[in-house]
Design an enzyme around this catalytic site. Structure first.
Site, PDB file in Angstrom:
ATOM      1  N   ILE A 101       0.686  -1.199   0.096  1.00 53.29           N
ATOM      2  CA  ILE A 101      -0.168   0.071   0.029  1.00 53.29           C
ATOM      3  C   ILE A 101       0.809   1.240  -0.141  1.00 53.29           C
ATOM      4  CG2 ILE A 101      -0.330  -0.079   2.641  1.00 53.29           C
ATOM      5  CD1 ILE A 101      -3.253   1.127   2.100  1.00 53.29           C
ATOM      6  N   ASP A 103       0.541   4.894   0.879  1.00 58.51           N
ATOM      7  CA  ASP A 103      -0.102   5.945   1.578  1.00 58.51           C
ATOM      8  C   ASP A 103       0.067   7.291   1.478  1.00 58.51           C
ATOM      9  OD1 ASP A 103      -2.388   6.881   3.714  1.00 58.51           O
ATOM     10  OD2 ASP A 103      -0.980   6.260   5.511  1.00 58.51           O
ATOM     11  N   LYS A 131      -3.638   5.188  -1.527  1.00 59.96           N
ATOM     12  CA  LYS A 131      -4.734   6.252  -0.929  1.00 59.96           C
ATOM     13  C   LYS A 131      -4.225   7.387  -1.793  1.00 59.96           C
ATOM     14  CE  LYS A 131      -5.334   3.896   3.404  1.00 59.96           C
ATOM     15  NZ  LYS A 131      -4.857   4.357   4.973  1.00 59.96           N
TER      16      LYS A 131
HETATM   17  P1  5GP Z   1       3.394   5.495   3.577  1.00 61.42           P
HETATM   18  O1  5GP Z   1       4.984   5.983   3.898  1.00 61.42           O
HETATM   19  O2  5GP Z   1       2.878   5.653   2.173  1.00 61.42           O
HETATM   20  O3  5GP Z   1       2.679   6.770   4.391  1.00 61.42           O
HETATM   21  O4  5GP Z   1       2.928   4.350   4.367  1.00 61.42           O
HETATM   22  C1  5GP Z   1       3.325   3.060   3.804  1.00 61.42           C
HETATM   23  C2  5GP Z   1       3.135   2.194   4.799  1.00 61.42           C
HETATM   24  O5  5GP Z   1       1.771   2.284   5.868  1.00 61.42           O
HETATM   25  C3  5GP Z   1       2.602   0.798   4.289  1.00 61.42           C
HETATM   26  O6  5GP Z   1       3.450   0.283   3.983  1.00 61.42           O
HETATM   27  C4  5GP Z   1       1.751   0.164   5.388  1.00 61.42           C
HETATM   28  O7  5GP Z   1       2.652  -0.480   6.498  1.00 61.42           O
HETATM   29  C5  5GP Z   1       1.151   1.290   6.199  1.00 61.42           C
HETATM   30  N1  5GP Z   1      -0.165   1.693   6.019  1.00 61.42           N
HETATM   31  C6  5GP Z   1      -0.672   2.695   5.524  1.00 61.42           C
HETATM   32  N2  5GP Z   1      -2.049   2.747   5.348  1.00 61.42           N
HETATM   33  C7  5GP Z   1      -2.373   1.623   5.723  1.00 61.42           C
HETATM   34  C8  5GP Z   1      -3.736   1.048   5.967  1.00 61.42           C
HETATM   35  O8  5GP Z   1      -4.780   1.377   5.572  1.00 61.42           O
HETATM   36  N3  5GP Z   1      -3.430  -0.396   6.104  1.00 61.42           N
HETATM   37  C9  5GP Z   1      -2.515  -1.131   6.557  1.00 61.42           C
HETATM   38  N4  5GP Z   1      -2.659  -2.299   6.950  1.00 61.42           N
HETATM   39  N5  5GP Z   1      -1.289  -0.382   6.550  1.00 61.42           N
HETATM   40  C10 5GP Z   1      -1.301   0.759   6.061  1.00 61.42           C
END
Ligand code: 5GP
Length: 177
Positions: A101, A103, A131
Protein backbone atom coordinates in the site's frame (compact mmCIF):
# COMPACT_ATOMS: atom_id res chain seq x y z
CA UNK A 1 -9.34 -6.29 21.64
CA UNK A 2 -12.86 -6.60 20.26
CA UNK A 3 -12.85 -7.52 16.59
CA UNK A 4 -15.66 -7.30 14.05
CA UNK A 5 -15.32 -8.69 10.53
CA UNK A 6 -13.88 -6.16 8.09
CA UNK A 7 -16.20 -4.76 5.41
CA UNK A 8 -15.21 -5.96 1.93
CA UNK A 9 -13.70 -3.19 -0.16
CA UNK A 10 -12.03 -5.25 -2.93
CA UNK A 11 -13.20 -8.83 -3.39
CA UNK A 12 -10.93 -11.83 -3.77
CA UNK A 13 -12.05 -12.24 -7.41
CA UNK A 14 -11.31 -8.60 -8.24
CA UNK A 15 -7.87 -8.81 -6.63
CA UNK A 16 -6.98 -12.00 -8.49
CA UNK A 17 -8.16 -10.59 -11.84
CA UNK A 18 -6.09 -7.42 -11.34
CA UNK A 19 -3.03 -9.40 -10.26
CA UNK A 20 -3.19 -11.36 -13.53
CA UNK A 21 -3.39 -8.11 -15.52
CA UNK A 22 -0.45 -6.58 -13.65
CA UNK A 23 1.67 -9.71 -14.09
CA UNK A 24 0.94 -9.76 -17.82
CA UNK A 25 1.79 -6.08 -18.19
CA UNK A 26 5.05 -6.42 -16.25
CA UNK A 27 6.00 -9.57 -18.19
CA UNK A 28 5.49 -7.70 -21.47
CA UNK A 29 7.40 -4.61 -20.36
CA UNK A 30 10.42 -6.59 -19.13
CA UNK A 31 10.37 -9.25 -21.87
CA UNK A 32 13.57 -8.09 -23.57
CA UNK A 33 15.58 -7.35 -20.42
CA UNK A 34 17.82 -9.36 -18.15
CA UNK A 35 16.27 -11.22 -15.23
CA UNK A 36 14.01 -9.00 -13.12
CA UNK A 37 14.61 -8.61 -9.39
CA UNK A 38 11.31 -8.38 -7.50
CA UNK A 39 11.86 -6.66 -4.15
CA UNK A 40 9.00 -7.36 -1.76
CA UNK A 41 8.51 -4.97 1.15
CA UNK A 42 7.89 -6.95 4.36
CA UNK A 43 5.65 -7.79 5.85
CA UNK A 44 2.58 -6.53 4.03
CA UNK A 45 3.53 -7.44 0.45
CA UNK A 46 4.19 -11.13 1.00
CA UNK A 47 0.88 -12.44 -0.36
CA UNK A 48 0.68 -9.97 -3.24
CA UNK A 49 4.29 -10.76 -4.20
CA UNK A 50 3.61 -14.51 -4.07
CA UNK A 51 0.58 -14.26 -6.35
CA UNK A 52 2.06 -11.66 -8.70
CA UNK A 53 5.36 -13.47 -9.17
CA UNK A 54 3.65 -16.79 -9.90
CA UNK A 55 1.62 -15.16 -12.68
CA UNK A 56 4.68 -13.71 -14.44
CA UNK A 57 6.16 -15.34 -17.50
CA UNK A 58 9.64 -13.78 -17.50
CA UNK A 59 12.85 -14.80 -15.66
CA UNK A 60 12.69 -13.36 -12.14
CA UNK A 61 14.19 -13.62 -8.69
CA UNK A 62 12.77 -12.61 -5.32
CA UNK A 63 14.38 -10.37 -2.72
CA UNK A 64 12.90 -8.89 0.43
CA UNK A 65 13.43 -5.65 2.24
CA UNK A 66 11.92 -4.58 5.54
CA UNK A 67 11.11 -1.11 6.77
CA UNK A 68 9.20 0.14 9.71
CA UNK A 69 7.23 3.34 9.64
CA UNK A 70 4.22 2.55 11.81
CA UNK A 71 3.73 1.25 15.33
CA UNK A 72 1.52 -1.66 16.24
CA UNK A 73 -1.72 0.07 15.27
CA UNK A 74 -2.55 2.63 12.66
CA UNK A 75 -0.66 5.64 13.98
CA UNK A 76 2.45 6.76 12.18
CA UNK A 77 5.61 6.75 14.25
CA UNK A 78 7.22 9.24 11.90
CA UNK A 79 10.38 8.52 9.93
CA UNK A 80 10.93 5.45 7.77
CA UNK A 81 13.57 3.09 9.16
CA UNK A 82 15.37 0.34 7.24
CA UNK A 83 15.09 -2.91 9.19
CA UNK A 84 16.49 -5.32 6.58
CA UNK A 85 18.29 -4.59 3.31
CA UNK A 86 18.27 -6.81 0.19
CA UNK A 87 20.70 -9.74 0.44
CA UNK A 88 21.55 -10.23 -3.22
CA UNK A 89 23.63 -7.89 -5.37
CA UNK A 90 21.31 -5.66 -7.40
CA UNK A 91 23.99 -3.56 -9.08
CA UNK A 92 23.25 -3.18 -12.83
CA UNK A 93 20.05 -5.19 -12.48
CA UNK A 94 16.44 -4.25 -13.15
CA UNK A 95 14.53 -3.87 -9.89
CA UNK A 96 10.78 -3.75 -9.30
CA UNK A 97 9.69 -2.76 -5.78
CA UNK A 98 6.51 -4.61 -4.79
CA UNK A 99 4.54 -2.78 -2.08
CA UNK A 100 1.24 -3.56 -0.46
CA UNK A 101 0.00 0.00 0.00
CA UNK A 102 1.07 3.56 -0.73
CA UNK A 103 -0.37 5.97 1.80
CA UNK A 104 1.55 9.26 2.18
CA UNK A 105 4.22 7.97 -0.22
CA UNK A 106 7.12 8.49 2.22
CA UNK A 107 7.97 4.80 2.47
CA UNK A 108 8.08 4.19 -1.28
CA UNK A 109 9.99 7.41 -1.84
CA UNK A 110 12.56 6.35 0.76
CA UNK A 111 12.83 2.85 -0.75
CA UNK A 112 13.45 4.15 -4.27
CA UNK A 113 16.32 6.32 -3.03
CA UNK A 114 17.70 3.54 -0.87
CA UNK A 115 17.68 0.98 -3.69
CA UNK A 116 19.09 3.48 -6.19
CA UNK A 117 22.14 3.79 -3.94
CA UNK A 118 22.89 0.13 -4.85
CA UNK A 119 23.31 1.31 -8.48
CA UNK A 120 20.73 -0.90 -10.20
CA UNK A 121 20.07 -0.64 -13.98
CA UNK A 122 16.55 0.60 -13.19
CA UNK A 123 14.07 0.89 -10.32
CA UNK A 124 10.30 0.77 -10.89
CA UNK A 125 7.42 0.42 -8.48
CA UNK A 126 4.35 -1.74 -8.16
CA UNK A 127 1.71 -1.36 -5.45
CA UNK A 128 -1.54 -3.18 -4.91
CA UNK A 129 -3.42 -0.20 -3.47
CA UNK A 130 -2.89 3.53 -3.10
CA UNK A 131 -4.69 6.16 -1.02
CA UNK A 132 -4.31 8.91 -3.61
CA UNK A 133 -5.90 11.62 -1.46
CA UNK A 134 -3.32 11.05 1.31
CA UNK A 135 -0.26 11.71 -0.89
CA UNK A 136 2.35 13.94 0.75
CA UNK A 137 5.21 13.22 -1.64
CA UNK A 138 5.00 12.84 -5.38
CA UNK A 139 6.09 9.28 -6.04
CA UNK A 140 5.46 7.32 -9.25
CA UNK A 141 3.65 4.00 -8.97
CA UNK A 142 4.43 2.37 -12.31
CA UNK A 143 2.07 -0.57 -11.78
CA UNK A 144 -0.96 0.07 -9.56
CA UNK A 145 -3.69 -2.35 -8.59
CA UNK A 146 -6.36 -0.02 -7.21
CA UNK A 147 -6.87 3.50 -5.90
CA UNK A 148 -8.80 3.34 -2.62
CA UNK A 149 -10.43 5.86 -0.26
CA UNK A 150 -8.75 7.09 2.92
CA UNK A 151 -9.73 4.21 5.20
CA UNK A 152 -7.64 1.71 7.16
CA UNK A 153 -7.53 -1.51 5.12
CA UNK A 154 -6.63 -5.05 6.10
CA UNK A 155 -6.33 -8.40 4.37
CA UNK A 156 -4.31 -9.83 1.46
CA UNK A 157 -1.13 -9.19 3.49
CA UNK A 158 -2.23 -6.00 5.22
CA UNK A 159 -2.74 -6.01 8.98
CA UNK A 160 -4.14 -4.10 11.86
CA UNK A 161 -1.95 -4.83 14.91
CA UNK A 162 -0.79 -8.06 13.15
CA UNK A 163 -4.38 -9.28 12.67
CA UNK A 164 -6.26 -10.01 9.44
CA UNK A 165 -3.22 -10.44 7.15
CA UNK A 166 -4.45 -13.71 5.66
CA UNK A 167 -7.93 -12.61 4.60
CA UNK A 168 -8.31 -13.32 0.84
CA UNK A 169 -9.98 -9.93 0.26
CA UNK A 170 -9.18 -6.33 1.20
CA UNK A 171 -11.54 -4.92 3.78
CA UNK A 172 -11.94 -1.81 5.86
CA UNK A 173 -11.98 -1.60 9.62
CA UNK A 174 -12.19 1.24 12.08
CA UNK A 175 -8.95 1.35 14.11
CA UNK A 176 -9.49 1.68 17.82
CA UNK A 177 -6.30 3.65 18.55
P1 5GP B 1 3.38 5.68 3.64
O1 5GP B 1 4.83 5.82 3.90
O2 5GP B 1 3.04 5.63 2.16
O3 5GP B 1 2.57 6.73 4.36
O4 5GP B 1 2.87 4.35 4.32
C1 5GP B 1 3.14 3.14 3.83
C2 5GP B 1 2.96 2.12 4.92
O5 5GP B 1 1.93 2.49 5.84
C3 5GP B 1 2.50 0.82 4.35
O6 5GP B 1 3.58 0.03 3.92
C4 5GP B 1 1.75 0.21 5.53
O7 5GP B 1 2.67 -0.43 6.38
C5 5GP B 1 1.19 1.39 6.28
N1 5GP B 1 -0.22 1.66 5.97
C6 5GP B 1 -0.74 2.82 5.54
N2 5GP B 1 -2.07 2.75 5.38
C7 5GP B 1 -2.41 1.50 5.74
C8 5GP B 1 -3.67 0.79 5.80
O8 5GP B 1 -4.74 1.28 5.48
N3 5GP B 1 -3.60 -0.50 6.24
C9 5GP B 1 -2.44 -1.11 6.59
N4 5GP B 1 -2.50 -2.36 7.00
N5 5GP B 1 -1.25 -0.48 6.53
C10 5GP B 1 -1.23 0.81 6.11
Amino acid sequence: MEQTDPTVLISEADIQARVVELAEQISQDYADREQLVLVGVLKGSFIFLADLSRRMTIPRVIEFIAVSSYGSGSQSSGAVRLVMDVRGNIENRHVLIVEDIVDTGHTLNYLIGMLESHKPASVKTCALVRKAERAEVDVDVDYLGFDIPDKWVVGYGLDYAEQNRTLPYIGTITPTD
